[in-house]
Write a protein that holds these residues in place. Structure first.
Motif, PDB file in Angstrom:
ATOM      1  N   UNK A 128      12.321   0.511  -6.157  1.00  0.00           N
ATOM      2  CA  UNK A 128      12.072   1.504  -7.199  1.00  0.00           C
ATOM      3  C   UNK A 128      11.372   2.709  -6.569  1.00  0.00           C
ATOM      4  N   UNK A 129      11.472   3.868  -7.224  1.00  0.00           N
ATOM      5  CA  UNK A 129      10.910   5.093  -6.653  1.00  0.00           C
ATOM      6  C   UNK A 129       9.894   5.720  -7.597  1.00  0.00           C
ATOM      7  N   UNK A 130       8.593   5.531  -7.334  1.00  0.00           N
ATOM      8  CA  UNK A 130       7.583   6.097  -8.231  1.00  0.00           C
ATOM      9  C   UNK A 130       7.500   7.615  -8.176  1.00  0.00           C
ATOM     10  N   UNK A 131       8.064   8.215  -7.140  1.00  0.00           N
ATOM     11  CA  UNK A 131       8.033   9.674  -7.024  1.00  0.00           C
ATOM     12  C   UNK A 131       9.162  10.348  -7.793  1.00  0.00           C
ATOM     13  N   UNK A 132      10.056   9.571  -8.400  1.00  0.00           N
ATOM     14  CA  UNK A 132      11.226  10.131  -9.070  1.00  0.00           C
ATOM     15  C   UNK A 132      10.883  11.215 -10.096  1.00  0.00           C
ATOM     16  N   UNK A 172       0.817  -1.219   0.000  1.00  0.00           N
ATOM     17  CA  UNK A 172       0.000   0.000   0.000  1.00  0.00           C
ATOM     18  C   UNK A 172       0.849   1.266   0.000  1.00  0.00           C
ATOM     19  N   UNK A 173       2.016   1.240   0.630  1.00  0.00           N
ATOM     20  CA  UNK A 173       2.847   2.451   0.660  1.00  0.00           C
ATOM     21  C   UNK A 173       3.320   2.804  -0.747  1.00  0.00           C
ATOM     22  N   UNK A 174       3.826   1.798  -1.471  1.00  0.00           N
ATOM     23  CA  UNK A 174       4.260   2.042  -2.849  1.00  0.00           C
ATOM     24  C   UNK A 174       3.085   2.467  -3.725  1.00  0.00           C
ATOM     25  N   UNK A 203       2.686   6.001  -5.681  1.00  0.00           N
ATOM     26  CA  UNK A 203       2.480   6.008  -7.130  1.00  0.00           C
ATOM     27  C   UNK A 203       1.250   6.826  -7.501  1.00  0.00           C
ATOM     28  N   UNK A 204       0.146   6.615  -6.784  1.00  0.00           N
ATOM     29  CA  UNK A 204      -1.060   7.413  -7.040  1.00  0.00           C
ATOM     30  C   UNK A 204      -0.724   8.903  -6.959  1.00  0.00           C
ATOM     31  N   UNK A 205      -0.066   9.296  -5.874  1.00  0.00           N
ATOM     32  CA  UNK A 205       0.246  10.707  -5.662  1.00  0.00           C
ATOM     33  C   UNK A 205       1.141  11.259  -6.762  1.00  0.00           C
ATOM     34  N   UNK A 206       2.089  10.434  -7.222  1.00  0.00           N
ATOM     35  CA  UNK A 206       3.032  10.908  -8.237  1.00  0.00           C
ATOM     36  C   UNK A 206       2.341  11.207  -9.562  1.00  0.00           C
ATOM     37  N   UNK A 207       1.163  10.631  -9.762  1.00  0.00           N
ATOM     38  CA  UNK A 207       0.424  10.828 -11.006  1.00  0.00           C
ATOM     39  C   UNK A 207      -0.775  11.753 -10.833  1.00  0.00           C
ATOM     40  N   UNK A 208      -0.796  12.490  -9.738  1.00  0.00           N
ATOM     41  CA  UNK A 208      -1.848  13.469  -9.528  1.00  0.00           C
ATOM     42  C   UNK A 208      -3.178  12.897  -9.104  1.00  0.00           C
ATOM     43  N   UNK A 260      11.234   5.046 -15.149  1.00  0.00           N
ATOM     44  CA  UNK A 260      11.814   6.119 -14.336  1.00  0.00           C
ATOM     45  C   UNK A 260      12.035   5.646 -12.902  1.00  0.00           C
ATOM     46  N   UNK A 261      11.037   4.955 -12.364  1.00  0.00           N
ATOM     47  CA  UNK A 261      11.126   4.493 -10.974  1.00  0.00           C
ATOM     48  C   UNK A 261      12.300   3.538 -10.784  1.00  0.00           C
ATOM     49  N   UNK A 262      12.530   2.667 -11.756  1.00  0.00           N
ATOM     50  CA  UNK A 262      13.651   1.729 -11.686  1.00  0.00           C
ATOM     51  C   UNK A 262      14.979   2.479 -11.767  1.00  0.00           C
ATOM     52  N   UNK A 263      15.074   3.355 -12.743  1.00  0.00           N
ATOM     53  CA  UNK A 263      16.342   4.064 -12.991  1.00  0.00           C
ATOM     54  C   UNK A 263      16.775   4.904 -11.796  1.00  0.00           C
TER      55      UNK A 263
END
Length: 454
Positions: free
Chosen positions: A256-260, A22-24, A28-33, A241-244
């Motif tokens: 991985x970082x979905x907020x990147x 749920x944290x990830x 991810x939801x937040x990173x996409x508005x 992007x999250x992987x990189x």
């Protein structure tokens, strides 16, 4: 009435290292508005390399969480991840049976840490109940083999498995994630009788939680109203992007970082703003600074944080450099990324030794600047272009990285505040002032100049 901001729900487990679950999903939801809400199904004790324990929550509290959200905030799309027990699968399927929005099911079976994420009787319930209400199911190769009861070795195998899953469980869309396929990194989407291929490139980076990020990114985009095929395409790019840019932390699979993408945009703004501030500082003392503008021009440059910086395109500077016009400093355009070559390479080399040293200013060489800097206690070092190996001289762009490394060696492995060289044939003698930010570099330079001129 359409919401001002779409809402997506994650029904999944809790991963204490925040790489998955749920944290990830919320990140991810937040990173996409999209505003994220969550129902926790399972609490796990795991880290990036090992699983310790799993505690499923009582089905009653899971239902209570879900109903509390439905009667108040509501949600536009749902992602279902770790469910683990048959009882949880059954109550979640029942509670979502009348939901009219898209439901994305990520049929998690085993974590990278080795943790089993679903029990055997829960798998049967997932097949017979949860998948039947799903809009999209997103199995990886191994999960797709279990659901389709067939071996997957090739792209054609993956396509056949996707069609079987769709037909057997009544799922409108199936995305078989192909990170383990050969050739690598192709995802196969089967949707309304058609196949879509989404190719990616193998890359170094952090992979913990990538399945969660992909399915939650698709969910977020569906909540925003994207068509399914376009949502998958954009979500895959988001995962790349999250992987990189995932943080290299932990002893196992780093997350991985979905907020990147958001973080990079924010950092780019901070860098540009700081360079503007540094240039203003220099302009306020232009009667002093103008004396030391090199013939090739002065540059003020700053890099993105080391985590995001890999080439001169990640370093911002003043296009065309800064020139002296009498006692004035003149330049035509505001800072941009990718417009510096020499100073950018100097900064990137310095960051190899100290990642927080991200900025620099170059000025014309002057012995009085060197003496004043040493008197103020700054670390001063140099390199001699005559010592450069001939094979490096023949390589375009190799001199500056070599020179900075030599200066750092002379300074005992620490990036100096000041690095200078006395030039060479066709090369103007130069001083470079290093700092953590462009404004700090400007402050160092002005402090030196004020100590000379009072």
């Amino acid at each position: 009435m359409r919401r001002i901001i779409p809402v997506a729900l994650s029904i999944a487990g809790f991963d204490p290292d925040s790489g998955a679950g749920v944290v990830a999903d919320i990140r991810t939801f937040n990173s996409l508005g999209v505003y994220g809400v969550a129902v926790v199904t399972v609490v796990t004790a795991q880290n990036t390399y090992r699983g310790y324990a799993i505690q499923p929550l009582d089905p009653g509290i899971v239902v209570a969480q879900l109903r509390a959200l439905r009667e108040d905030i509501g949600f536009d799309a749902v992602k279902v991840g770790m469910v683990y027990t048959r009882e949880l699968v059954e109550v979640i399927s029942r509670e979502l049976s009348d939901f009219e929005g898209p439901i994305v099911v990520d049929p998690l079976m085993k974590a990278k840490s080795g943790v089993e994420l679903i029990s055997e009787d829960a798998l049967d319930a997932l097949k017979n109940k949860l998948l039947h209400i799903a809009t999209l199911v997103t199995p990886n190769k191994f999960e797709a083999e279990v659901l389709a009861e067939t071996s997957i070795q090739t792209i054609e195998d993956a396509k056949r498995a996707a069609a079987i899953i769709s037909r057997e469980y009544g799922v409108e869309a199936v995305l078989v994630k192909g990170g383990h396929l050969k050739p690598c990194c192709i995802d196969i989407l089967y949707f309304r009788g058609r196949y879509y291929e989404f190719w990616g490139k193998p890359s170094r980076g952090c992979y913990h939680g990538t399945g969660c990020i992909l399915s939650s990114a698709i969910t977020a985009l569906l909540a925003k109203g994207y068509e399914l095929v376009e949502a998958v395409k954009k979500a895959k790019k988001h995962v790349e992007y999250a992987i990189r840019y995932g943080p290299p932390i932990g002893r196992g699979w780093c997350p991985a970082d979905p907020l990147a993408p958001l973080e990079i945009d924010a950092e780019r703004y901070r860098v540009l703003t700081d360079i503007v501030e540094a240039v203003k500082m220099l302009e306020h003392a232009s009667h002093l600074v103008s004396k030391y503008v090199p013939e090739v021009g002065m540059q003020v440059a700053m890099s993105l944080p080391a985590r995001y910086a890999s080439s001169p395109s990640d370093v911002a500077a003043i296009p065309g450099r800064i020139r002296a016009d009498g006692c004035r400093l003149i330049y035509r355009l505001p800072p941009e990324f990718g417009v510096s070559s020499h100073l950018a390479r100097a900064i990137l080399t310095a960051m190899e030794f100290q990642p927080d040293i991200r900025a620099a200013i170059n000025i014309a060489y002057s012995p009085e600047i060197i003496r004043a800097a040493e008197k103020l206690g700054y670390i001063v070092s140099y390199y001699d272009r005559r010592e450069e190996p001939p094979e490096l001289k023949r390589v375009e762009g190799a001199t500056i990285p070599w020179g900075i490394r030599r200066a750092v060696e002379r300074a005992g492995g620490k990036v100096p505040d000041i690095v200078y060289h006395l030039g060479d044939v066709g090369k103007e003698p130069m001083i470079v002032v290093f700092a953590r930010s462009a404004s700090e570099a400007a402050s160092k330079l002005l402090r030196i100049l004020w100590s000379i001129y009072g």
